[in-house]
Enzyme design. Sequence first.
Site, PDB file in Angstrom:
ATOM      1  N   SER A 271      26.287  49.589 120.424  1.00 33.57           N
ATOM      2  CA  SER A 271      25.076  49.928 121.166  1.00 33.57           C
ATOM      3  C   SER A 271      24.630  48.716 121.957  1.00 33.57           C
ATOM      4  O   SER A 271      24.776  47.573 121.511  1.00 33.57           O
ATOM      5  CB  SER A 271      23.964  50.360 120.203  1.00 33.57           C
ATOM      6  N   ARG A 310      42.675  87.938 152.401  1.00 34.21           N
ATOM      7  CA  ARG A 310      42.531  86.491 152.248  1.00 34.21           C
ATOM      8  C   ARG A 310      41.127  86.201 151.748  1.00 34.21           C
ATOM      9  O   ARG A 310      40.146  86.696 152.305  1.00 34.21           O
ATOM     10  CB  ARG A 310      42.769  85.773 153.578  1.00 34.21           C
TER      11      ARG A 310
END
Length: 376
Positions: A271, A310
């Site tokens: 930490s 498409r």
Amino acid sequence: MSDLSRTTYSDVAGGDTRVHEHLSDRAFLAAILEFERALADAAAEAGHISPESAQAARDAIDAHQLDVTAIAAASAAGGNPAIPLVAALKEQAADTAGIHVGATSQDAVDTALVLCVRRAVRELDGQLSDVETLLADLAATHRDSPVMGRTLGQQALPTTFGLIAGGWLEAVRESARQLGLAAEALPVQYAGATGNLVATHPHGIDVHDRLARHLRLADRPLVWHTNRLPLVSVGLATAQVAGAVRKIAGDIIVSSATEIAELAEATPGGSSSMPHKANPAAAVACDGYARRTPGLAATLLDTLDCRWQRGTGSWHAEWQTIRDLLAATASAVARLHASLDGIRVHTDTMAQRTADRATGHAAEITDLILEGETRD
């Protein structure tokens, strides 16, 4: 680092970039060139173009120097990278008849994406096998190690840590198998502008099937311009892998909590402000990568809405989404491997909470899971 899948931090922080290298923009564009080269060969073999035209195409493709930034900028006009790349090849070729023979841009893009995905999945499969080995070792080692089972956030009845690890193994093994099957089933895409191979009639289907053989891809479905199930199936299977490894990471995180202290990573994270902490950092990172995958999978499901012949935006949404999904999953797998490798199992702490109560058939079930350990 520019040839990884997305960003330097995201890819490198995962700890293993072998999958990501197959998902980069450079790899994607190189696969379009690979498609074009194989197409010239297939068209010549089918008698649709001359051997000389095919050779001219090969020469132009082999001589082309990919400029990823330039192609990206040029792609804006037509909406996909195949258009400027094919134009550049035609400018270089002494004979253009063998360039992009009867193809549409989606043929090139889809097949390139399939090639990248297949390669990424094969690399990922090896990494998943390594994770499975670690899990199998844990299951075998702790076949008889009692631990308190927990349901709905509360202590329940005793089980064994071997069975817990066996359950983790089973989920990873099956999700990896499903992903492998989906990836190996990916087909070539070659059907022309409206999916009817009119530009290469009467040789079109022969060219298609020869192209599939050259690229070692499935040859059916014959046309999947608007049938996006092949790629979506891979994407969903990838998300299942991510979910399987995230479950394990979550269990490691809660079992590493100070108040429980049954597991501890071999090299925990620290930490910036609390030096006493030993965070399960690899498991936390795994969770973070895997947590992105459900949203990406949902985007792929949305691409199934392809209109007419498409997709209008739906197709375009796939290119980055499936690569991001695979990259995030690969990073999650790599971080889980780091979490499991050398993990400390505090069996004394586990046993203290079980009060010597029976663990039922936990050991026998673990054995059955381990018997099915090897994937084909």
